[in-house]
Design a protein around this motif. Structure first.
Motif, PDB file in Angstrom:
ATOM      1  N   GLY A 145      28.998  33.345  59.548  1.00 45.02           N
ATOM      2  CA  GLY A 145      29.599  34.243  58.560  1.00 45.02           C
ATOM      3  C   GLY A 145      28.533  34.916  57.711  1.00 45.02           C
ATOM      4  O   GLY A 145      27.346  34.575  57.774  1.00 45.02           O
ATOM      5  N   CYS A 146      28.992  35.908  56.936  1.00 46.15           N
ATOM      6  CA  CYS A 146      28.127  36.593  55.970  1.00 46.15           C
ATOM      7  C   CYS A 146      28.885  36.597  54.644  1.00 46.15           C
ATOM      8  O   CYS A 146      30.081  36.897  54.642  1.00 46.15           O
ATOM      9  CB  CYS A 146      27.906  38.055  56.354  1.00 46.15           C
ATOM     10  N   GLU A 147      28.212  36.268  53.543  1.00 42.85           N
ATOM     11  CA  GLU A 147      28.895  36.245  52.244  1.00 42.85           C
ATOM     12  C   GLU A 147      28.269  37.272  51.315  1.00 42.85           C
ATOM     13  O   GLU A 147      27.057  37.290  51.107  1.00 42.85           O
ATOM     14  CB  GLU A 147      28.849  34.834  51.645  1.00 42.85           C
ATOM     15  N   GLU A 148      29.143  38.082  50.713  1.00 35.79           N
ATOM     16  CA  GLU A 148      28.711  39.241  49.922  1.00 35.79           C
ATOM     17  C   GLU A 148      28.330  38.909  48.480  1.00 35.79           C
ATOM     18  O   GLU A 148      27.496  39.588  47.896  1.00 35.79           O
ATOM     19  CB  GLU A 148      29.872  40.263  49.926  1.00 35.79           C
ATOM     20  N   THR A 149      28.943  37.879  47.874  1.00 38.43           N
ATOM     21  CA  THR A 149      28.773  37.793  46.410  1.00 38.43           C
ATOM     22  C   THR A 149      28.345  36.420  45.898  1.00 38.43           C
ATOM     23  O   THR A 149      28.475  35.407  46.590  1.00 38.43           O
ATOM     24  CB  THR A 149      30.043  38.288  45.687  1.00 38.43           C
ATOM     25  N   LEU A 165      30.996  22.298  55.180  1.00 35.96           N
ATOM     26  CA  LEU A 165      30.874  23.633  55.791  1.00 35.96           C
ATOM     27  C   LEU A 165      30.664  23.483  57.297  1.00 35.96           C
ATOM     28  O   LEU A 165      29.798  22.722  57.729  1.00 35.96           O
ATOM     29  CB  LEU A 165      29.704  24.388  55.147  1.00 35.96           C
ATOM     30  N   GLU A 166      31.441  24.248  58.073  1.00 36.35           N
ATOM     31  CA  GLU A 166      31.446  24.030  59.535  1.00 36.35           C
ATOM     32  C   GLU A 166      30.754  25.135  60.329  1.00 36.35           C
ATOM     33  O   GLU A 166      30.733  25.099  61.541  1.00 36.35           O
ATOM     34  CB  GLU A 166      32.899  23.895  60.032  1.00 36.35           C
ATOM     35  N   TYR A 167      30.271  26.165  59.663  1.00 34.73           N
ATOM     36  CA  TYR A 167      29.531  27.203  60.405  1.00 34.73           C
ATOM     37  C   TYR A 167      28.425  27.784  59.515  1.00 34.73           C
ATOM     38  O   TYR A 167      28.515  27.706  58.282  1.00 34.73           O
ATOM     39  CB  TYR A 167      30.466  28.299  60.946  1.00 34.73           C
ATOM     40  N   PRO A 168      27.380  28.351  60.131  1.00 37.97           N
ATOM     41  CA  PRO A 168      26.294  28.916  59.322  1.00 37.97           C
ATOM     42  C   PRO A 168      26.727  30.212  58.625  1.00 37.97           C
ATOM     43  O   PRO A 168      27.457  31.011  59.214  1.00 37.97           O
ATOM     44  CB  PRO A 168      25.200  29.203  60.359  1.00 37.97           C
ATOM     45  N   VAL A 169      26.250  30.366  57.394  1.00 38.84           N
ATOM     46  CA  VAL A 169      26.608  31.570  56.626  1.00 38.84           C
ATOM     47  C   VAL A 169      25.340  32.233  56.121  1.00 38.84           C
ATOM     48  O   VAL A 169      24.466  31.562  55.557  1.00 38.84           O
ATOM     49  CB  VAL A 169      27.486  31.202  55.404  1.00 38.84           C
ATOM     50  N   ILE A 170      25.243  33.526  56.316  1.00 39.17           N
ATOM     51  CA  ILE A 170      24.088  34.271  55.793  1.00 39.17           C
ATOM     52  C   ILE A 170      24.385  34.717  54.364  1.00 39.17           C
ATOM     53  O   ILE A 170      25.431  35.331  54.094  1.00 39.17           O
ATOM     54  CB  ILE A 170      23.758  35.472  56.700  1.00 39.17           C
ATOM     55  N   ALA A 171      23.448  34.407  53.467  1.00 39.85           N
ATOM     56  CA  ALA A 171      23.626  34.682  52.034  1.00 39.85           C
ATOM     57  C   ALA A 171      23.243  36.125  51.727  1.00 39.85           C
ATOM     58  O   ALA A 171      22.177  36.401  51.159  1.00 39.85           O
ATOM     59  CB  ALA A 171      22.775  33.700  51.234  1.00 39.85           C
ATOM     60  N   VAL A 172      24.119  37.049  52.087  1.00 41.22           N
ATOM     61  CA  VAL A 172      23.827  38.485  51.897  1.00 41.22           C
ATOM     62  C   VAL A 172      23.513  38.779  50.432  1.00 41.22           C
ATOM     63  O   VAL A 172      22.573  39.497  50.112  1.00 41.22           O
ATOM     64  CB  VAL A 172      25.015  39.341  52.406  1.00 41.22           C
ATOM     65  N   ASN A 173      24.289  38.166  49.512  1.00 41.61           N
ATOM     66  CA  ASN A 173      24.072  38.437  48.084  1.00 41.61           C
ATOM     67  C   ASN A 173      22.634  38.163  47.645  1.00 41.61           C
ATOM     68  O   ASN A 173      22.116  38.836  46.754  1.00 41.61           O
ATOM     69  CB  ASN A 173      25.001  37.575  47.228  1.00 41.61           C
ATOM     70  N   ASP A 174      21.994  37.160  48.273  1.00 43.57           N
ATOM     71  CA  ASP A 174      20.688  36.726  47.781  1.00 43.57           C
ATOM     72  C   ASP A 174      19.519  37.516  48.362  1.00 43.57           C
ATOM     73  O   ASP A 174      18.360  37.229  48.043  1.00 43.57           O
ATOM     74  CB  ASP A 174      20.494  35.228  48.059  1.00 43.57           C
ATOM     75  N   ALA A 175      19.812  38.504  49.213  1.00 39.53           N
ATOM     76  CA  ALA A 175      18.733  39.397  49.665  1.00 39.53           C
ATOM     77  C   ALA A 175      18.288  40.230  48.465  1.00 39.53           C
ATOM     78  O   ALA A 175      19.123  40.626  47.637  1.00 39.53           O
ATOM     79  CB  ALA A 175      19.243  40.309  50.785  1.00 39.53           C
ATOM     80  N   ARG A 176      16.989  40.503  48.381  1.00 33.15           N
ATOM     81  CA  ARG A 176      16.508  41.290  47.231  1.00 33.15           C
ATOM     82  C   ARG A 176      17.138  42.671  47.201  1.00 33.15           C
ATOM     83  O   ARG A 176      17.417  43.221  46.144  1.00 33.15           O
ATOM     84  CB  ARG A 176      14.973  41.398  47.275  1.00 33.15           C
ATOM     85  N   CYS A 177      17.341  43.240  48.413  1.00 32.00           N
ATOM     86  CA  CYS A 177      17.945  44.585  48.457  1.00 32.00           C
ATOM     87  C   CYS A 177      19.431  44.557  48.120  1.00 32.00           C
ATOM     88  O   CYS A 177      20.080  45.597  48.096  1.00 32.00           O
ATOM     89  CB  CYS A 177      17.728  45.235  49.817  1.00 32.00           C
ATOM     90  N   GLY A 380      26.762  23.709  59.632  1.00 28.43           N
ATOM     91  CA  GLY A 380      27.183  24.335  58.377  1.00 28.43           C
ATOM     92  C   GLY A 380      26.068  24.441  57.358  1.00 28.43           C
ATOM     93  O   GLY A 380      25.866  23.545  56.544  1.00 28.43           O
ATOM     94  N   VAL A 381      25.322  25.535  57.407  1.00 32.96           N
ATOM     95  CA  VAL A 381      24.230  25.758  56.443  1.00 32.96           C
ATOM     96  C   VAL A 381      24.348  27.155  55.862  1.00 32.96           C
ATOM     97  O   VAL A 381      24.890  28.062  56.501  1.00 32.96           O
ATOM     98  CB  VAL A 381      22.824  25.667  57.113  1.00 32.96           C
ATOM     99  N   VAL A 382      23.800  27.308  54.661  1.00 36.86           N
ATOM    100  CA  VAL A 382      23.710  28.646  54.074  1.00 36.86           C
ATOM    101  C   VAL A 382      22.292  29.136  54.336  1.00 36.86           C
ATOM    102  O   VAL A 382      21.322  28.503  53.909  1.00 36.86           O
ATOM    103  CB  VAL A 382      24.035  28.614  52.563  1.00 36.86           C
ATOM    104  N   LEU A 383      22.185  30.234  55.085  1.00 37.50           N
ATOM    105  CA  LEU A 383      20.877  30.737  55.522  1.00 37.50           C
ATOM    106  C   LEU A 383      20.484  31.990  54.735  1.00 37.50           C
ATOM    107  O   LEU A 383      21.351  32.815  54.418  1.00 37.50           O
ATOM    108  CB  LEU A 383      20.935  31.114  57.007  1.00 37.50           C
ATOM    109  N   PRO A 384      19.179  32.145  54.445  1.00 41.37           N
ATOM    110  CA  PRO A 384      18.765  33.400  53.785  1.00 41.37           C
ATOM    111  C   PRO A 384      18.839  34.572  54.756  1.00 41.37           C
ATOM    112  O   PRO A 384      18.751  34.376  55.975  1.00 41.37           O
ATOM    113  CB  PRO A 384      17.305  33.120  53.401  1.00 41.37           C
ATOM    114  N   VAL A 385      19.005  35.756  54.215  1.00 40.82           N
ATOM    115  CA  VAL A 385      18.879  36.967  55.044  1.00 40.82           C
ATOM    116  C   VAL A 385      17.429  37.007  55.522  1.00 40.82           C
ATOM    117  O   VAL A 385      16.507  36.862  54.702  1.00 40.82           O
ATOM    118  CB  VAL A 385      19.189  38.233  54.207  1.00 40.82           C
ATOM    119  N   PRO A 386      17.169  37.157  56.837  1.00 37.71           N
ATOM    120  CA  PRO A 386      15.776  37.210  57.286  1.00 37.71           C
ATOM    121  C   PRO A 386      14.992  38.285  56.524  1.00 37.71           C
ATOM    122  O   PRO A 386      15.506  39.381  56.270  1.00 37.71           O
ATOM    123  CB  PRO A 386      15.908  37.564  58.773  1.00 37.71           C
ATOM    124  N   LYS A 387      13.744  37.922  56.161  1.00 39.97           N
ATOM    125  CA  LYS A 387      12.890  38.811  55.356  1.00 39.97           C
ATOM    126  C   LYS A 387      12.765  40.188  56.029  1.00 39.97           C
ATOM    127  O   LYS A 387      12.707  41.222  55.357  1.00 39.97           O
ATOM    128  CB  LYS A 387      11.518  38.141  55.237  1.00 39.97           C
TER     129      LYS A 387
END
Ligand code: NAD
Ligand code: SAH
Length: 421
Positions: A145-149, A165-177, A380-387
């Motif tokens: 998944g991707c999370e916006e906020t 948490l049962e699936y990996p989620v990309i932390a879109v909110n935490d990207a600098r952009c 189930g992990v929260v992953l950073p948006v790749p740099k």
């Protein structure tokens, strides 16, 4: 079959999408690329994001990438029925209408999930919440998944900590952009747009109380100052409180600010920020609104239940007369004032946030078999948006605005990497 208010509104929605698209060059470039490469071919995406024009364009870009889209809103008051109609008229599966009851809102989320998504795009974690409770049978099909906020990520991190948490989620909110622009400049502008068009009052000379000096609060306070308001900040974090003071704002507890403010804006992501403890202290005519998650920051329920008189003062403004004779005004039912009483962040801002969403969805699809796991081996992990994605979006934005920057020479790189100098 889509669940929308009125399909005949589609032409108006289409005009709104065309206007937003014109100012979203990053997504236009990604759309062109996705059309050729089809990175999402064969995948189903369930998306719950504010159903307005910029989100609609994101949905079309993901569709151009080959995804089968099942979409809904993420707030009962932010859906624009004409935009939902435009997407439905184009053949997309849409379930959303403005003013949905709590039951209808949940039904719309469940409808968006019922196709069995491979990728889940959330704003606030509502789809994730349902997938982990009432719709657990769909979890095995979810790649990620991707999370916006901010608040959605707080919820998902709490789930990951508990091993729920049962699936990996990309932390879109935490990207600098994302947060540096969307939360700060986006909220800084669109919250004032929402307040100003709803109240039609002057900000200069008013005492504005901003609760929370995170990225959103910083943007809101900065623009309040620009309008000529006296600004008070309330915080619970000592460092943020100091930052606010050195940025030139008064800092004090809400219990003190309550009697000084003309206009209150909450942006904390926390509950019970303005409550029955504060209501009796407010000035007659004080205006309350919220820019943070859902409708829990201002205790609107208490106000509604204890007011001796209630009336609609203007569209989206509720007047509540208290037993002490003073009238308090609440904007947009205490829900996000910029989206429930406005069009949300401007297109140029959502262009960056949604470019990250689209590229993160592609990343999930491309790396579906090799996504990082938790220390215990859980999915189930929260992953950073790749740099690389974050920097790619910054470069695309600079190009779109025709701004050039310097590049390190090999010698400079060596200097920065070394220590013997
Ligand atoms: P953040 O974590 O950067 O900031 C929140 C701040 O609130 C923190 O400094 C925290 O210390 C403070 N805080 C927490 N509880 C408080 C309390 N009881 N009283 C006073 N201060 C308190 O988060 P952010 O990115 O600024 O987001 C804030 C909220 O706004 C979140 O719910 C987020 O999801 C939402 N958000 C809304 C929009 C919008 O379009 N309206 C945009 C982005 C984020
Ligand atoms: N669903 C929750 C979560 C807060 S929404 C709620 O409605 O209370 C906050 C998010 O809305 C931000 O992270 C921002 O990226 C997004 N947003 C702001 N303006 C928007 C717009 N015009 N279109 C789509 N999303 C927008």
């Amino acid at each position: 079959m889509s669940k929308i208010r009125d399909i005949s509104l589609a032409p108006s929605g289409e005009r709104k999408i065309a206007w937003a698209r014109r100012y979203m060059p990053l997504l236009q470039g990604i759309e062109e690329d996705f059309r050729k490469t089809k990175p999402l071919e064969g995948l189903k995406i369930s998306l719950s994001v504010h159903m307005e024009a910029k989100t609609a364009y994101l949905c079309r870009v993901l569709e151009a990438g080959g995804a089968e889209m099942h979409v809904t809103g993420c707030n009962p008051l932010s859906t624009q029925d004409d935009v939902a109609a435009a997407l439905a008229a184009g053949g997309m599966d849409v379930s959303a209408w403005r003013g949905a009851t709590e039951e209808e809102y949940e039904d719309h989320l469940m409808t968006a999930l019922s196709a069995g998504p491979n990728i889940v795009i959330d704003d606030g974690g509502d789809l994730a919440g349902l997938l982990h409770t009432k719709m657990r049978h769909l979890l095995p099909g979810v790649i990620g998944g991707c999370e916006e906020t901010t608040t959605g990520l707080n919820r998902l991190r709490a789930m990951a900590r508990e091993g729920a948490l049962e699936y990996p989620v990309i932390a879109v909110n935490d990207a600098r952009c994302k947060y540096l622009f969307d939360n700060r400049y986006g909220t800084g502008q669109s919250v004032w747009d929402g307040i100003n068009r709803t109240t039609n009052l002057i900000v200069a000379g008013k005492c504005v109380v901003v609760a929370g000096y995170g990225w959103c609060g910083k943007g809101i306070a900065m623009r309040a100052k620009g309008f000529g308001a006296r600004v008070i900040v309330t915080e619970i974090d000592p460092v943020k409180a100091l930052e606010a003071r050195m940025d030139g704002f008064d800092v004090m507890p809400m219990s003190v600010a309550a009697s000084l403010g003309d206009l209150f804006i909450t942006a904390t992501g926390c509950c019970d920020v303005i409550t029955k403890e504060h209501f009796p202290k407010l000035k007659d005519g004080a205006i309350l609104c919220n820019a943070g998650h859902f409708n829990v920051e201002v205790d609107v329920k208490f106000l509604e239940e204890h007011a001796v008189e209630k009336y609609d003062a203007r569209p989206n403004i509720r007047g509540c007369r208290l037993v002490n004779g003073k009238t308090i005004f609440v904007l947009a039912e205490g829900r996000l004032v910029n989206l429930a009483s406005g069009d949300g962040h401007p297109a140029e801002i959502m262009d960056m946030s949604f470019a990250i969403q689209a590229l993160s969805a592609r990343y999930l699809a491309q790396h579906r078999d090799s996504l990082p796991k938790s220390e215990t081996g859980a999915r189930g992990v929260v992953l950073p948006v790749p740099k690389e994605i974050d920097e790619d979006v910054a470069h695309r934005k600079l190009r779109a605005w025709n701004i050039r920057i310097d590049t390190l020479t090999p010698l400079q790189q060596e200097y920065l990497d070394g220590w013997e100098h």
